[in-house]
Design an enzyme around this catalytic site. Sequence first.
Site, PDB file in Angstrom:
ATOM      1  N   ASP A   1      55.306  -1.318  -1.199  1.00 15.28           N
ATOM      2  CA  ASP A   1      54.658   0.445  -1.189  1.00 15.28           C
ATOM      3  C   ASP A   1      55.334   1.415  -0.453  1.00 15.28           C
ATOM      4  O   ASP A   1      55.880   0.943   0.758  1.00 15.28           O
ATOM      5  CB  ASP A   1      53.259   0.427  -0.715  1.00 15.28           C
ATOM      6  CG  ASP A   1      52.799   1.961  -0.989  1.00 15.28           C
ATOM      7  OD1 ASP A   1      53.100   2.876  -1.092  1.00 15.28           O
ATOM      8  OD2 ASP A   1      51.596   1.757  -0.859  1.00 15.28           O
TER       9      ASP A   1
ATOM     10  N   TYR B   1      55.765  13.070  -3.279  1.00 18.08           N
ATOM     11  CA  TYR B   1      55.231  14.009  -3.060  1.00 18.08           C
ATOM     12  C   TYR B   1      54.854  14.231  -0.861  1.00 18.08           C
ATOM     13  O   TYR B   1      55.837  15.241  -0.706  1.00 18.08           O
ATOM     14  CB  TYR B   1      54.155  14.396  -2.981  1.00 18.08           C
ATOM     15  CG  TYR B   1      52.541  13.402  -3.198  1.00 18.08           C
ATOM     16  CD1 TYR B   1      52.213  13.231  -1.393  1.00 18.08           C
ATOM     17  CD2 TYR B   1      51.949  12.407  -3.822  1.00 18.08           C
ATOM     18  CE1 TYR B   1      51.067  12.247  -1.663  1.00 18.08           C
ATOM     19  CE2 TYR B   1      51.273  12.273  -3.930  1.00 18.08           C
ATOM     20  CZ  TYR B   1      50.349  12.038  -2.503  1.00 18.08           C
ATOM     21  OH  TYR B   1      49.608  10.466  -2.523  1.00 18.08           O
ATOM     22  N   LYS B   2      55.911  13.108   0.038  1.00 18.48           N
ATOM     23  CA  LYS B   2      56.331  13.283   0.557  1.00 18.48           C
ATOM     24  C   LYS B   2      57.948  13.689   1.370  1.00 18.48           C
ATOM     25  O   LYS B   2      58.374  14.680   0.806  1.00 18.48           O
ATOM     26  CB  LYS B   2      55.317  12.095   1.643  1.00 18.48           C
ATOM     27  CG  LYS B   2      54.361  11.305   1.127  1.00 18.48           C
ATOM     28  CD  LYS B   2      54.067  10.454   2.130  1.00 18.48           C
ATOM     29  CE  LYS B   2      52.435   9.866   1.678  1.00 18.48           C
ATOM     30  NZ  LYS B   2      51.520  10.730   2.062  1.00 18.48           N
TER      31      LYS B   2
ATOM     32  N   PHE C   1      47.658   1.340   3.480  1.00 19.95           N
ATOM     33  CA  PHE C   1      47.150   2.192   3.664  1.00 19.95           C
ATOM     34  C   PHE C   1      45.540   1.766   2.701  1.00 19.95           C
ATOM     35  O   PHE C   1      45.534   1.071   1.793  1.00 19.95           O
ATOM     36  CB  PHE C   1      47.867   3.598   2.786  1.00 19.95           C
ATOM     37  CG  PHE C   1      47.511   4.738   2.383  1.00 19.95           C
ATOM     38  CD1 PHE C   1      47.330   5.441   3.428  1.00 19.95           C
ATOM     39  CD2 PHE C   1      46.357   4.642   0.737  1.00 19.95           C
ATOM     40  CE1 PHE C   1      46.580   7.121   3.189  1.00 19.95           C
ATOM     41  CE2 PHE C   1      46.423   6.570   0.450  1.00 19.95           C
ATOM     42  CZ  PHE C   1      45.918   7.463   1.160  1.00 19.95           C
TER      43      PHE C   1
ATOM     44  N   ARG D   1      50.039  12.462  14.001  1.00 24.88           N
ATOM     45  CA  ARG D   1      51.337  11.804  13.273  1.00 24.88           C
ATOM     46  C   ARG D   1      52.159  13.178  13.487  1.00 24.88           C
ATOM     47  O   ARG D   1      52.071  14.318  12.744  1.00 24.88           O
ATOM     48  CB  ARG D   1      50.800  11.762  11.849  1.00 24.88           C
ATOM     49  CG  ARG D   1      49.943   9.857  11.762  1.00 24.88           C
ATOM     50  CD  ARG D   1      50.060   9.888  10.169  1.00 24.88           C
ATOM     51  NE  ARG D   1      49.842  11.374   9.432  1.00 24.88           N
ATOM     52  CZ  ARG D   1      50.148  10.325   7.992  1.00 24.88           C
ATOM     53  NH1 ARG D   1      49.981   9.607   7.721  1.00 24.88           N
ATOM     54  NH2 ARG D   1      49.456  11.479   7.093  1.00 24.88           N
TER      55      ARG D   1
END
Lengths: 401, 401
Positions: free
Chosen positions: A200, A225-226, A131, A375
């Site tokens: 990560d 937050y995922k 990312f 996705r």
Amino acid sequence: MSESALAGEAAALDAADELRAKRAEFVLDDAVYLDGNSLGALPRAVPARLSDVVEREWGRLRIRSWDESAWWTAPERVGDRIGRLIGAAPGQVVVGDSTSVNVFKAVVAAVRSVPGGGRDRDEVLVDAATFPTDGYIAESAARMTGCRIRAVPAAELAGAAGPHTAVALVNHVDYRTGRLHDLPGTTAAVRAAGARVVWDLCHSAGALPVELDAHGVDFAVGCTYKYLNGGPGAPAFLYVRRDLQPRFDSPLPGWNSHADPFGMSPAYRPADGAVRGRVGTPEILSLLALDAALDVWDGVDLAAVRAKSLALTDFFLRCVAAYAPGAVTPVTPAAHGERGSQVSLRTASGDGRETVAELVRRGVVGDFRPPDLLRFGFAPLYVGFADTERAARLLAEAVGA
Amino acid sequence: MSESALAGEAAALDAADELRAKRAEFVLDDAVYLDGNSLGALPRAVPARLSDVVEREWGRLRIRSWDESAWWTAPERVGDRIGRLIGAAPGQVVVGDSTSVNVFKAVVAAVRSVPGGGRDRDEVLVDAATFPTDGYIAESAARMTGCRIRAVPAAELAGAAGPHTAVALVNHVDYRTGRLHDLPGTTAAVRAAGARVVWDLCHSAGALPVELDAHGVDFAVGCTYKYLNGGPGAPAFLYVRRDLQPRFDSPLPGWNSHADPFGMSPAYRPADGAVRGRVGTPEILSLLALDAALDVWDGVDLAAVRAKSLALTDFFLRCVAAYAPGAVTPVTPAAHGERGSQVSLRTASGDGRETVAELVRRGVVGDFRPPDLLRFGFAPLYVGFADTERAARLLAEAVGA
């Protein structure tokens, strides 16, 4: 297999789902929400808890809440709650700041903690498909510690770490492809090379068992937050393995990490433990919304989450193959050991961005990542099998299959 | 002057106060809250706005809110609202991260922006009485940019800056004494020496006019949970003067500061403007609570705020002198040009911490700062003159005067 057969199978799978009661703990609507790998759905407990934080703790107790409402210790307390979900014993996880800021702390501290870091060991390995923010921040950390960056595919990092490596920064799950990387093997190889590893966990925390302690991980960061459903931009976390904590030399030694923060001493003296990873005053409203959101995990077994996640993504791949044969190509690995909790598909033709927009109009929320990936994230606590069958069916319609 | 005379004067001052209607925009109770220099009171507009953010924007729109609810651009938008209060034209202020993290960005970027920074110019001057975190972070920034720290009293910084100075980091108002430092003069002197200046506005933003643009300030940081009433740990802000923005080389180049963040490029390319000061995903709930809290400033003239602030602190000093003669010694300067919006008192005898606790029991909330200071902050939007007279009277009782 026909639509009715797959729909029937979905109903049977939902009926047998041991996590199905969890769905009622979230605010959902008629859409199939497969973007929980970007922003998790709202847990029902959050609004009332946050109102109490605002109206009573801030509005009435005001400054007293730092002590009486335990605001001051929330970063460690919430950190320990996350620790349970990522295989970290208490006292090793602290919550606060963004993932980017925590990557900076972890990479700099990792370089400083390794003998010869920034001198003989001046190489920072980064996952070549990372990312972007991890790569940008690692570059800055390298620049500021006398190191240089080398980008290597995650699967090759274990072999790439050598006598000049200070640290390797790796994504546990590739955000584009959904590929799950080999945390135990890579960690062991990087450590055997005398270097540190920073994982990560943005796309694995809350999606599958992580087991940081068991695998001897050095440092880890991740967002909340995922799959952890902490709310938009909810604060990130930092894991520092217990035996590395005394050597954790933070590049951001803010007053919240001081051994005696209210002593207001001009000399910095770091606190012991995970608290050393703190910086400034935490954003309490976001932090306590996350705290409330974590209640949905009470009593949840991560092994059950993983089993359901794989069943969901397996089923999605089957439905997609049945409903839209040849129209899309799975990019996410078929092997369970190499798959996170998302499915990424490449469309054979057409504009993926427009396909995602059309799907949203039809009631399925996924997202698009350049250059050509659709996705779909499967949050096992609130996504069901009927949702999954419906998403595949509407996807087939959207791509004209 | 007698109690009844001062109480009568307070009533007259309150009746003539052009800001008195503002008080109704805050949640207050029977206590006199003089700790708004630590955590501002709750503006009444916040709870409903935050509920809407949580229940509708997060709960229903979910991921769409990054665009449809303008979450993505909130750091710049809220930054511009703060800009109006600190004399910064639009496009120079961005909100996010803690003050500590912003001090790090500003000091590192300041060193990098000055010719010879970290080489010929390798000195970072810090205010010797600084709030501790600024000193700790400046030390880290110096260490990571090839500089060294020199602590100098704020009043002497103008004379201390020289050919080896890269940057001077100064608090606009001393958090202990309430002394207001000379921003125009120090800025001009540091700039004339070829160095950069970073102002910490934690204790002046929302308390008095700052006028960053007018005085040619290079960089500034500040928190938003004191006089700006943004809520516990509300995100801090960073000001980068427009002409320095193209040279703003952030040590924390997270993806939110990229020119094309959703392009997900492996190569970092910084955005133009204040956005370059962003790092990772902002903590939206805390940020939008701050946004709502800023509504109380609509239509407020900072000159009126300053006039009332000085009138309040003058009146408090008079009341204290009348009610508790000799029992406490003001530490805050009497001269208006050297006073922020707080009054700090040293008790002639006894334990200041216990005095503050006793005052809280009697209904006056101030705080204690080691080793011996009682601090009373006067937030002009919600503190009145009758509050002030009462606080002085109860203080006299608490110290046994």
